[in-house]
Design a protein around this motif. Structure first.
Motif, PDB file in Angstrom:
ATOM      1  N   GLU A 169      -6.295   4.255   4.627  1.00 32.01           N
ATOM      2  CA  GLU A 169      -6.649   3.195   3.671  1.00 32.01           C
ATOM      3  C   GLU A 169      -8.167   3.022   3.596  1.00 32.01           C
ATOM      4  O   GLU A 169      -8.847   2.961   4.616  1.00 32.01           O
ATOM      5  CB  GLU A 169      -5.962   1.878   4.078  1.00 32.01           C
ATOM      6  CG  GLU A 169      -6.310   0.676   3.217  1.00 32.01           C
ATOM      7  CD  GLU A 169      -6.051   0.852   1.710  1.00 32.01           C
ATOM      8  OE1 GLU A 169      -4.922   1.130   1.313  1.00 32.01           O
ATOM      9  OE2 GLU A 169      -7.020   0.718   0.935  1.00 32.01           O
ATOM     10  N   GLY A 196      -3.118   5.360   1.121  1.00 27.09           N
ATOM     11  CA  GLY A 196      -3.252   4.101   0.387  1.00 27.09           C
ATOM     12  C   GLY A 196      -2.113   3.133   0.646  1.00 27.09           C
ATOM     13  O   GLY A 196      -1.366   2.781  -0.264  1.00 27.09           O
ATOM     14  N   ASP A 246     -12.124   6.771   3.294  1.00 25.60           N
ATOM     15  CA  ASP A 246     -11.684   7.541   2.132  1.00 25.60           C
ATOM     16  C   ASP A 246     -10.818   8.715   2.592  1.00 25.60           C
ATOM     17  O   ASP A 246     -11.305   9.620   3.284  1.00 25.60           O
ATOM     18  CB  ASP A 246     -12.944   8.051   1.411  1.00 25.60           C
ATOM     19  CG  ASP A 246     -12.620   8.827   0.147  1.00 25.60           C
ATOM     20  OD1 ASP A 246     -11.453   9.189  -0.055  1.00 25.60           O
ATOM     21  OD2 ASP A 246     -13.555   9.065  -0.639  1.00 25.60           O
ATOM     22  N   ASN A 252       2.165   5.871  -2.712  1.00 23.05           N
ATOM     23  CA  ASN A 252       1.940   5.334  -4.049  1.00 23.05           C
ATOM     24  C   ASN A 252       0.445   5.517  -4.241  1.00 23.05           C
ATOM     25  O   ASN A 252      -0.354   4.725  -3.753  1.00 23.05           O
ATOM     26  CB  ASN A 252       2.355   3.860  -4.072  1.00 23.05           C
ATOM     27  CG  ASN A 252       1.990   3.173  -5.366  1.00 23.05           C
ATOM     28  OD1 ASN A 252       1.594   3.828  -6.337  1.00 23.05           O
ATOM     29  ND2 ASN A 252       2.106   1.856  -5.375  1.00 23.05           N
ATOM     30  N   GLN A 287      -5.857  -0.275  -7.206  1.00 22.88           N
ATOM     31  CA  GLN A 287      -4.950  -1.125  -6.432  1.00 22.88           C
ATOM     32  C   GLN A 287      -3.891  -1.809  -7.312  1.00 22.88           C
ATOM     33  O   GLN A 287      -4.159  -2.818  -7.964  1.00 22.88           O
ATOM     34  CB  GLN A 287      -5.779  -2.151  -5.641  1.00 22.88           C
ATOM     35  CG  GLN A 287      -6.608  -1.453  -4.562  1.00 22.88           C
ATOM     36  CD  GLN A 287      -7.574  -2.355  -3.841  1.00 22.88           C
ATOM     37  OE1 GLN A 287      -7.852  -3.467  -4.284  1.00 22.88           O
ATOM     38  NE2 GLN A 287      -8.114  -1.871  -2.734  1.00 22.88           N
TER      39      GLN A 287
HETATM   40  N1  SAM Z   1       1.027   1.468  -0.988  1.00 20.25           N
HETATM   41  C1  SAM Z   1       0.785   0.215  -1.640  1.00 20.25           C
HETATM   42  C2  SAM Z   1       1.953  -0.076  -2.558  1.00 20.25           C
HETATM   43  O1  SAM Z   1       2.740   0.836  -2.787  1.00 20.25           O
HETATM   44  O2  SAM Z   1       2.090  -1.207  -3.017  1.00 20.25           O
HETATM   45  C3  SAM Z   1      -0.538   0.216  -2.415  1.00 20.25           C
HETATM   46  C4  SAM Z   1      -0.684   1.316  -3.458  1.00 20.25           C
HETATM   47  S1  SAM Z   1      -2.124   1.133  -4.487  1.00 20.25           S
HETATM   48  C5  SAM Z   1      -1.584   1.985  -5.941  1.00 20.25           C
HETATM   49  C6  SAM Z   1      -3.285   2.337  -3.894  1.00 20.25           C
HETATM   50  C7  SAM Z   1      -3.905   2.074  -2.521  1.00 20.25           C
HETATM   51  O3  SAM Z   1      -4.766   3.180  -2.190  1.00 20.25           O
HETATM   52  C8  SAM Z   1      -4.790   0.866  -2.411  1.00 20.25           C
HETATM   53  O4  SAM Z   1      -4.496   0.157  -1.240  1.00 20.25           O
HETATM   54  C9  SAM Z   1      -6.231   1.407  -2.336  1.00 20.25           C
HETATM   55  O5  SAM Z   1      -7.119   0.575  -1.650  1.00 20.25           O
HETATM   56  C10 SAM Z   1      -5.992   2.715  -1.629  1.00 20.25           C
HETATM   57  N2  SAM Z   1      -7.005   3.754  -1.887  1.00 20.25           N
HETATM   58  C11 SAM Z   1      -7.680   3.999  -3.044  1.00 20.25           C
HETATM   59  N3  SAM Z   1      -8.495   5.069  -2.925  1.00 20.25           N
HETATM   60  C12 SAM Z   1      -8.326   5.529  -1.660  1.00 20.25           C
HETATM   61  C13 SAM Z   1      -8.886   6.595  -0.927  1.00 20.25           C
HETATM   62  N4  SAM Z   1      -9.772   7.424  -1.473  1.00 20.25           N
HETATM   63  N5  SAM Z   1      -8.501   6.756   0.364  1.00 20.25           N
HETATM   64  C14 SAM Z   1      -7.601   5.909   0.940  1.00 20.25           C
HETATM   65  N6  SAM Z   1      -7.033   4.881   0.284  1.00 20.25           N
HETATM   66  C15 SAM Z   1      -7.375   4.686  -0.985  1.00 20.25           C
END
Ligand code: SAM
Length: 284
Positions: free
Chosen positions: A79, A58, A105, A126, A30
Motif C-alpha cells: 500500500e 493496494g 509504491d 482491486n 482510491q
Molecule cells: N483494496 C481496496 C478495495 O478493494 O476497496 C482499495 C482499492 S483502491 C481501487 C486502490 C488502492 O491502491 C488504494 O488504497 C491506493 O492507495 C493504492 N495504491 C495506488 N497506487 C499504488 C501503488 N503504486 N502501490 C501500492 N498501492 C497503491
C-alpha cells in the motif's frame, strides 16, 4: 484477529477516515469496493485458502484483505498511502499473524519482496487503474508468475487482457498477458459498487497460469521487447515497426519469412505463437 468493521457502509468508512484525519485521494485511484457479494466472489475466484501465499496490491484499509485473511491465507499487502498503512497496521490487522504490510509504491517495492520470498501462489487485487496494466506487465515480463491472478480493473483494460488476435481490443498488452495465462472476464461491476463511484465501469479478470507457457524459455527474454516493437505504432506494418529493434532490413525480411508472416501484416493479427516464432527467427 481481523477487526470487526463494516467495509460496505459508506458512513462507517467516512467516519473512520475523518477520525484519522484522512480523505480519499484521486491520484492513487482510491475507490473502495463496497459490495460484500462481489468481495466474496473475488476471493473465491482467487482460490485463496489456508497456508497459501497471496499478494494484494493496494489494500486500502483492508476490505478485500479481511476476506482473504478469513480463508487462512498468508497475505502480503502493498500500500502506498501512509494514512491507510497506519490504519492497517494499528487498527485493522494489528494482531493478525498472517498479515504483512509492504509500505510504498508497489511498482518499486515488489521485486525486493519477490527476491526475498519468491513467487506467491496468488495475486489478488482491486488495482488502482493508473498503475494496473504497468504492474501486471511488470510481473509477467520479470517472470513472477503465480498460478492464479485475479484483478479488478477498468473494463476496457480487462477486455484487452482477454482479447484474441483480430479483435478490436487486441494489443501488445493482450499478447503479454496471454503468453502464460488463460484469461476470462469473471464479473462486471458498475460504478455504484465503489466508494466514491469512479467514472468508468469495472470488471474482474481471472488469469489462470497455463500448464505450459506459449513461450520457449530460450526466447522468452527477447519476446517482450519484440512485442513492444511490433505493436509500437498501430498504423505501421510489422516490417516497419521491427526496425526499432536495430536489425537490418535483410534480417527482418528473413525472420518474417521464416515465421510465415507477410511483411505488410499488421500487429493486431499476430498470435502469441507467431510472435514467439518471429522472436526466435530474429535471434538467429
Ligand atoms: N483494496 C481496496 C478495495 O478493494 O476497496 C482499495 C482499492 S483502491 C481501487 C486502490 C488502492 O491502491 C488504494 O488504497 C491506493 O492507495 C493504492 N495504491 C495506488 N497506487 C499504488 C501503488 N503504486 N502501490 C501500492 N498501492 C497503491
Amino acid at each position: 484477529m481481523s477487526w470487526d468493521f463494516d467495509y460496505c457502509s459508506t458512513s462507517a468508512l467516512n467516519n473512520l477516515l475523518k477520525a484519522n484525519g484522512l480523505g480519499m485521494t484521486k491520484k492513487f485511484g482510491q475507490n473502495f469496493l463496497i459490495n460484500k457479494a462481489a468481495l466474496e466472489k473475488i476471493v473465491s475466484l482467487s482460490t485463496a485458502a489456508c497456508g497459501l501465499s497471496v499478494w494484494e496490491i493496494g489494500p486500502g484499509i483492508g476490505a478485500l484483505t479481511s476476506h482473504l485473511l478469513a480463508t487462512g491465507a498468508k497475505v502480503t499487502a502493498f500500500e502506498i498511502d501512509r494514512g491507510f498503512c497506519k490504519i492497517l497496521k494499528e487498527q485493522a490487522f494489528a494482531d493478525e499473524k498472517n498479515f504483512t504490510l509492504v509500505e510504498g509504491d508497489a511498482l518499486k517495492t515488489w521485486k525486493q519482496v519477490w527476491k526475498e520470498n519468491g513467487t506467491p501462489d496468488i495475486i489478488c487485487a482491486n488495482l488502482p487503474y493508473n498503475v494496473g496494466s504497468v504492474l501486471i506487465a511488470s510481473f509477467i515480463e520479470n517472470r513472477c508468475l503465480p498460478s492464479i491472478m485475479v484483478y479488478t480493473l477498468q473494463t476496457e483494460v480487462v477486455r484487452r487482457i482477454c482479447a484474441l488476435p483480430g479483435d478490436a481490443d487486441y494489443s501488445g498488452f493482450s499478447v503479454v498477458t496471454c503468453a502464460d495465462y488463460e484469461n476470462s472476464l469473471s464479473i462486471t461491476l458498475k460504478p455504484g459498487n465503489f466508494w466514491p463511484a469512479p467514472n468508468v465501469d469495472s470488471a474482474v479478470v481471472t488469469m489462470k497460469k497455463r500448464e505450459k507457457s506459449l513461450l520457449d524459455p530460450s526466447t522468452e527474454k527477447a519476446f517482450f521487447p519484440t512485442v513492444r516493437a511490433v505493436f509500437s505504432q498501430r498504423r505501421k506494418t510489422v516490417r516497419n515497426n521491427l526496425k526499432a529493434l536495430g536489425k537490418t532490413p535483410e534480417q527482418i525480411e528473413r525472420a518474417l519469412e521464416k515465421a510465415g508472416i507477410s511483411p505488410d501484416e499488421r500487429a493486431e493479427n499476430l498470435s502469441v505463437e507467431k510472435l514467439a516464432i518471429l522472436t526466435s527467427a530474429l535471434s538467429e
